[in-house]
Design an enzyme around this catalytic site. Structure first.
Site, PDB file in Angstrom:
ATOM      1  N   GLU A 118      10.435   1.174  10.075  1.00  0.00           N
ATOM      2  CA  GLU A 118      11.412   2.238   9.801  1.00  0.00           C
ATOM      3  C   GLU A 118      10.673   3.544  10.044  1.00  0.00           C
ATOM      4  O   GLU A 118       9.842   3.944   9.226  1.00  0.00           O
ATOM      5  CB  GLU A 118      11.882   2.143   8.359  1.00  0.00           C
ATOM      6  CG  GLU A 118      12.617   0.882   8.018  1.00  0.00           C
ATOM      7  CD  GLU A 118      13.976   0.814   8.698  1.00  0.00           C
ATOM      8  OE1 GLU A 118      14.585  -0.257   8.692  1.00  0.00           O
ATOM      9  OE2 GLU A 118      14.417   1.842   9.252  1.00  0.00           O
TER      10      GLU A 118
ATOM     11  N   SER B 202      -0.768   7.515  -0.502  1.00  0.00           N
ATOM     12  CA  SER B 202      -1.799   7.986  -1.437  1.00  0.00           C
ATOM     13  C   SER B 202      -1.261   9.075  -2.351  1.00  0.00           C
ATOM     14  O   SER B 202      -1.772   9.282  -3.445  1.00  0.00           O
ATOM     15  CB  SER B 202      -3.002   8.536  -0.659  1.00  0.00           C
ATOM     16  OG  SER B 202      -3.496   7.533   0.187  1.00  0.00           O
TER      17      SER B 202
ATOM     18  N   CYS C 170      13.696  10.873   6.725  1.00  0.00           N
ATOM     19  CA  CYS C 170      13.731  10.562   8.151  1.00  0.00           C
ATOM     20  C   CYS C 170      15.145  10.581   8.688  1.00  0.00           C
ATOM     21  O   CYS C 170      15.360  10.633   9.889  1.00  0.00           O
ATOM     22  CB  CYS C 170      13.105   9.208   8.403  1.00  0.00           C
ATOM     23  SG  CYS C 170      14.082   7.979   7.598  1.00  0.00           S
TER      24      CYS C 170
ATOM     25  N   GLU D 254      10.559  16.460  14.539  1.00  0.00           N
ATOM     26  CA  GLU D 254      11.079  16.207  13.199  1.00  0.00           C
ATOM     27  C   GLU D 254      10.447  17.216  12.239  1.00  0.00           C
ATOM     28  O   GLU D 254       9.270  17.132  11.921  1.00  0.00           O
ATOM     29  CB  GLU D 254      10.720  14.787  12.787  1.00  0.00           C
ATOM     30  CG  GLU D 254      11.305  14.319  11.497  1.00  0.00           C
ATOM     31  CD  GLU D 254      10.922  12.892  11.220  1.00  0.00           C
ATOM     32  OE1 GLU D 254       9.764  12.533  11.429  1.00  0.00           O
ATOM     33  OE2 GLU D 254      11.798  12.137  10.819  1.00  0.00           O
TER      34      GLU D 254
ATOM     35  N   LYS E  85       0.866  -1.166   0.000  1.00  0.00           N
ATOM     36  CA  LYS E  85       0.000   0.000   0.000  1.00  0.00           C
ATOM     37  C   LYS E  85       0.905   1.219   0.000  1.00  0.00           C
ATOM     38  O   LYS E  85       1.427   1.640   1.037  1.00  0.00           O
ATOM     39  CB  LYS E  85      -0.923   0.047   1.222  1.00  0.00           C
ATOM     40  CG  LYS E  85      -2.037   1.076   1.043  1.00  0.00           C
ATOM     41  CD  LYS E  85      -2.380   1.876   2.293  1.00  0.00           C
ATOM     42  CE  LYS E  85      -1.379   2.899   2.646  1.00  0.00           C
ATOM     43  NZ  LYS E  85      -1.321   4.057   1.691  1.00  0.00           N
TER      44      LYS E  85
HETATM   45  N1  LIG Z   1      12.265   5.841   9.110  1.00  0.00           N
HETATM   46  C1  LIG Z   1      12.018   5.950   7.850  1.00  0.00           C
HETATM   47  O1  LIG Z   1      12.595   5.236   7.028  1.00  0.00           O
HETATM   48  C2  LIG Z   1      11.010   6.954   7.372  1.00  0.00           C
HETATM   49  C3  LIG Z   1      10.217   7.687   8.242  1.00  0.00           C
HETATM   50  N2  LIG Z   1       9.322   8.599   7.768  1.00  0.00           N
HETATM   51  C4  LIG Z   1       8.563   9.415   8.711  1.00  0.00           C
HETATM   52  O2  LIG Z   1       7.171   9.548   8.257  1.00  0.00           O
HETATM   53  C5  LIG Z   1       6.739  10.897   8.366  1.00  0.00           C
HETATM   54  C6  LIG Z   1       6.414  11.511   7.029  1.00  0.00           C
HETATM   55  O3  LIG Z   1       6.083  10.547   6.079  1.00  0.00           O
HETATM   56  P1  LIG Z   1       4.557  10.167   5.856  1.00  0.00           P
HETATM   57  O4  LIG Z   1       4.431   9.346   4.628  1.00  0.00           O
HETATM   58  O5  LIG Z   1       3.662  11.356   5.971  1.00  0.00           O
HETATM   59  O6  LIG Z   1       4.277   9.228   7.059  1.00  0.00           O
HETATM   60  P2  LIG Z   1       2.909   8.571   7.491  1.00  0.00           P
HETATM   61  O7  LIG Z   1       3.311   7.725   8.609  1.00  0.00           O
HETATM   62  O8  LIG Z   1       1.784   9.512   7.668  1.00  0.00           O
HETATM   63  O9  LIG Z   1       2.445   7.652   6.221  1.00  0.00           O
HETATM   64  C7  LIG Z   1       3.257   6.592   5.831  1.00  0.00           C
HETATM   65  C8  LIG Z   1       2.368   5.546   5.172  1.00  0.00           C
HETATM   66  O10 LIG Z   1       1.494   5.035   6.162  1.00  0.00           O
HETATM   67  C9  LIG Z   1       0.142   5.122   5.699  1.00  0.00           C
HETATM   68  N3  LIG Z   1      -0.738   5.292   6.842  1.00  0.00           N
HETATM   69  C10 LIG Z   1      -0.979   6.416   7.545  1.00  0.00           C
HETATM   70  N4  LIG Z   1      -1.849   6.150   8.546  1.00  0.00           N
HETATM   71  C11 LIG Z   1      -2.177   4.826   8.454  1.00  0.00           C
HETATM   72  C12 LIG Z   1      -3.032   3.942   9.173  1.00  0.00           C
HETATM   73  N5  LIG Z   1      -3.750   4.369  10.215  1.00  0.00           N
HETATM   74  N6  LIG Z   1      -3.117   2.648   8.783  1.00  0.00           N
HETATM   75  C13 LIG Z   1      -2.406   2.203   7.729  1.00  0.00           C
HETATM   76  N7  LIG Z   1      -1.568   2.988   6.991  1.00  0.00           N
HETATM   77  C14 LIG Z   1      -1.468   4.289   7.369  1.00  0.00           C
HETATM   78  C15 LIG Z   1       0.151   6.284   4.736  1.00  0.00           C
HETATM   79  O11 LIG Z   1      -0.963   6.169   3.879  1.00  0.00           O
HETATM   80  P3  LIG Z   1      -1.628   7.514   3.252  1.00  0.00           P
HETATM   81  O12 LIG Z   1      -0.641   8.053   2.316  1.00  0.00           O
HETATM   82  O13 LIG Z   1      -2.843   7.002   2.550  1.00  0.00           O
HETATM   83  O14 LIG Z   1      -1.908   8.416   4.394  1.00  0.00           O
HETATM   84  C16 LIG Z   1       1.486   6.075   4.038  1.00  0.00           C
HETATM   85  O15 LIG Z   1       1.354   5.080   3.055  1.00  0.00           O
HETATM   86  C17 LIG Z   1       7.863  11.593   9.072  1.00  0.00           C
HETATM   87  O16 LIG Z   1       7.691  11.482  10.475  1.00  0.00           O
HETATM   88  C18 LIG Z   1       9.105  10.804   8.699  1.00  0.00           C
HETATM   89  O17 LIG Z   1      10.160  10.891   9.586  1.00  0.00           O
HETATM   90  C19 LIG Z   1       9.114   8.799   6.451  1.00  0.00           C
HETATM   91  C20 LIG Z   1       9.877   8.078   5.548  1.00  0.00           C
HETATM   92  C21 LIG Z   1      10.854   7.141   5.938  1.00  0.00           C
HETATM   93  O1  LIG Z   2      17.877   7.269   2.659  1.00  0.00           O
HETATM   94  C1  LIG Z   2      16.793   6.790   2.788  1.00  0.00           C
HETATM   95  O2  LIG Z   2      16.533   5.566   2.706  1.00  0.00           O
HETATM   96  C2  LIG Z   2      15.715   7.744   2.991  1.00  0.00           C
HETATM   97  O3  LIG Z   2      16.013   8.520   4.088  1.00  0.00           O
HETATM   98  C3  LIG Z   2      14.451   7.077   2.976  1.00  0.00           C
HETATM   99  S1  LIG Z   2      13.475   7.339   4.304  1.00  0.00           S
HETATM  100  O4  LIG Z   2      13.991   6.415   5.299  1.00  0.00           O
HETATM  101  O5  LIG Z   2      13.567   8.730   4.720  1.00  0.00           O
HETATM  102  O6  LIG Z   2      12.147   7.007   3.803  1.00  0.00           O
END
Ligand SMILES: NC(=O)C1=CN([C@@H]2O[C@H](COP(=O)(O)OP(=O)(O)OC[C@H]3O[C@@H](n4cnc5c(N)ncnc54)[C@H](OP(=O)(O)O)[C@@H]3O)[C@@H](O)[C@H]2O)C=CC1
Ligand SMILES: O=C(O)[C@H](O)CS(=O)(=O)O
Length: 492
Positions: free
Chosen positions: A259, A186, A293, A390, A183
């Site tokens: 992650e 969006s 992130c 963040e 998934k």
């Molecule tokens: N550690 C890592 O590797 C990463 C961490 N992040 C963290 O995520 C945040 C920003 O990214 P963002 O994409 O907005 O993160 P979100 O956690 O909001 O969304 C990530 C995914 O989870 C889905 N999602 C959200 N809520 C639910 C739920 N209740 N049940 C199932 N799926 C859900 C989203 O779907 P939908 O799009 O439909 O809302 C999307 O596909 C920041 O805090 C960032 O640090 C981001 C990328 C990598």
């Molecule tokens: O370098 C990465 O993999 C990116 O930071 C991806 S994420 O963990 O931020 O989604």
């Protein structure tokens, strides 16, 4: 509009991918997808809910039962074909990323190389999944271990790296012999669907790689985290969502990889090479417009070099070119949406109100919409929101420190522990700091730590498990132990 920008228009899919079939209609209507740089409509995607998600899971389970019987060598060959198709279609895939996520085309191309790297790496790792023969406690016994694919895996991925965050999961899962239901966010479904088209062309069987297009995220997530046929949940995204998914997965004891969010400190000691530090900090901060992130969320500079480094950074940040990621030379694209811009604005305004000095940027860009000026804040206090939360945007807070131990204490004063960065030329100082930092990853004299060869992941509330590297495939395997008795050791 979108389709004609691609050399290979078949990569543009306005559909969900379930059991090898493109589903363009569901009873739940369609969602419009917009370009964050221009606001224009890019595509209309069918909305999926419980029914479509369940169909994908059942198809994945059926396909898994055949796929797990294939040899590792066969899976390696199929994944290698997927890798070569991704590389051959890099320009189209990068264009889709820039259109739906906004990052500059040059960065999007880099992401495709990064994403393809996971497919290539795990095509080879599939052939290195080994067991053991362990010395048995009895003469008539033999102890053997097997590693077997866990089964149907659910992947929920973020918008910021719409290709790499999928292949970082699908690569090892498919290499291990599993099937996957993805998934994607969006806001970035097109890249995931293009990867699905290439997966089918590579010979990945129908049902092995499914893509559920968004709409009712909670409903989809609810099924993915509770259906008994799903044995693994792998998530990349915010810590708050990760917490929800872990809670939901507990009811059926699913194996989970998380992650999650970060708050990366970037420590510059007074013996650092300044040019190396400037280049490394710019990458660690502004890669993907700071929407990563592992982005440097706090830049901690030792007092002796603070003013000189602050001036160098402000000068370079002020020169960064902001614009539509499709334009040549653009280094900073739009942020993903209006909410993301508001969060950045709140953090900057809060810092300035608290006494921080604005060295460059600090306001919405003249381009309007989701564009924000790359910003450097000096004299940031460690307790300000911009350094505690963040920010996930193009803002660089500079925090001053005196003693090494003060920087380590500030760096570790957070519930997050994903990445850290440090710049120094003193080996003993580097080693002391790297061992003391509470994070899963440490960049030393570099701001770019992402590659398919290393174990990516965090500690504390930044996550569970590791992705990439030779460790990454274990997340998709179960270890079985055979205790085999009745074997007579001698011929007598
Ligand atoms: N550690 C890592 O590797 C990463 C961490 N992040 C963290 O995520 C945040 C920003 O990214 P963002 O994409 O907005 O993160 P979100 O956690 O909001 O969304 C990530 C995914 O989870 C889905 N999602 C959200 N809520 C639910 C739920 N209740 N049940 C199932 N799926 C859900 C989203 O779907 P939908 O799009 O439909 O809302 C999307 O596909 C920041 O805090 C960032 O640090 C981001 C990328 C990598
Ligand atoms: O370098 C990465 O993999 C990116 O930071 C991806 S994420 O963990 O931020 O989604």
């Amino acid at each position: 509009m979108t389709r004609h920008l691609l050399k290979n228009p078949d990569l543009f899919r306005e559909a969900a991918l379930i059991d090898g079939q493109w589903i363009t209609e569901t009873p739940h209507g369609h969602s419009e997808l917009r370009n964050p740089a221009t606001g224009e409509v890019l595509a209309r995607l069918p909305r999926c809910k419980e029914e479509e998600t369940t169909r994908a899971i059942v198809a994945a389970d059926k396909a898994f039962r055949a796929w797990r019987q294939t040899t590792a060598k066969h899976r390696s060959q199929v994944l290698n074909r997927w890798w070569s198709l991704i590389v051959e279609n890099k320009e189209d895939l990068a264009t889709l990323i820039t259109l739906e996520e906004g990052k500059p085309l040059s960065e999007a191309r880099g992401e495709i190389d990064y994403a393809a790297g996971f497919v290539q790496w795990f095509a080879e790792e599939s052939k290195r999944v080994r067991g053991d023969v362990i010395p048995a406690p009895r003469e008539t016994q033999r102890i053997v271990t097997l590693k077997q694919p866990i089964g149907v895996c659910a992947a929920i991925t973020p918008w910021n790296f719409p290709a790499a965050m999928i292949t970082r999961k699908a690569g090892p899962a498919l290499a291990a012999g599993c099937a996957m239901v993805v998934k994607p966010a969006s806001q970035t479904p097109l890249t995931a669907l293009a990867l699905g088209e290439l997966a089918l062309r590579a010979g990945i069987p129908p049902g092995i790689f499914n893509v559920i297009t968004g709409g009712d995220t909670r409903a989809i997530g609810g099924v993915l985290t509770s259906h008994p046929l799903v044995r693994k949940v792998t998530f990349t995204g915010s810590t708050e969502v990760g917490r929800v998914l872990l809670q939901q997965s507990a009811s059926t004891i699913k194996k989970c990889s998380m992650e999650l969010g970060g708050n990366a400190p970037c420590i510059v000691f007074d013996d650092a090479d300044i040019d190396t530090a400037v280049e490394g900090i710019l990458v660690a901060k502004f890669r993907n417009t700071g929407q990563s992130c592992i982005a440097a969320n706090r830049v901690m500079v030792q007092a002796g070099i603070y003013d000189a480094l602050a001036a160098r950074l402000a000068e370079r940040v002020g020169q960064l070119k902001v614009g539509n990621g499709l334009e040549p030379g653009v280094q900073i694209g739009p942020m993903i949406d209006a909410g993301a811009v508001s969060k950045v604005e709140e953090h900057v305004d809060n810092a300035v109100a608290g006494g921080a000095r604005l060295l460059t940027g600090g306001r919405r860009h003249a381009l309007g919409g989701c564009f924000y000026e790359p910003t450097v804040l000096a004299d940031v206090a460690p307790g300000m929101a911009v350094a505690v939360q963040e920010t996930f945007g193009p803002v660089m807070p500079l925090v001053r420190f005196e003693r090494d131990e003060d920087a380590i204490a500030m760096a570790n004063d957070t519930e997050f522990g994903l990445a850290s960065y440090l710049f120094s030329k003193d080996a003993a100082r580097i080693w002391r700091a790297a061992e003391a930092l509470e994070s899963g990853m440490v960049g030393i004299n570099t701001g770019l730590i992402s590659n398919e060869l290393a174990p990516f992941g965090g500690i504390k509330q930044s996550g569970l498990g590791r992705e990439g590297s030779h460790y990454g495939i274990d997340e998709f395997l179960e270890l079985k132990y055979l205790c085999w008795d009745g074997l007579h050791p001698s011929f007598a």
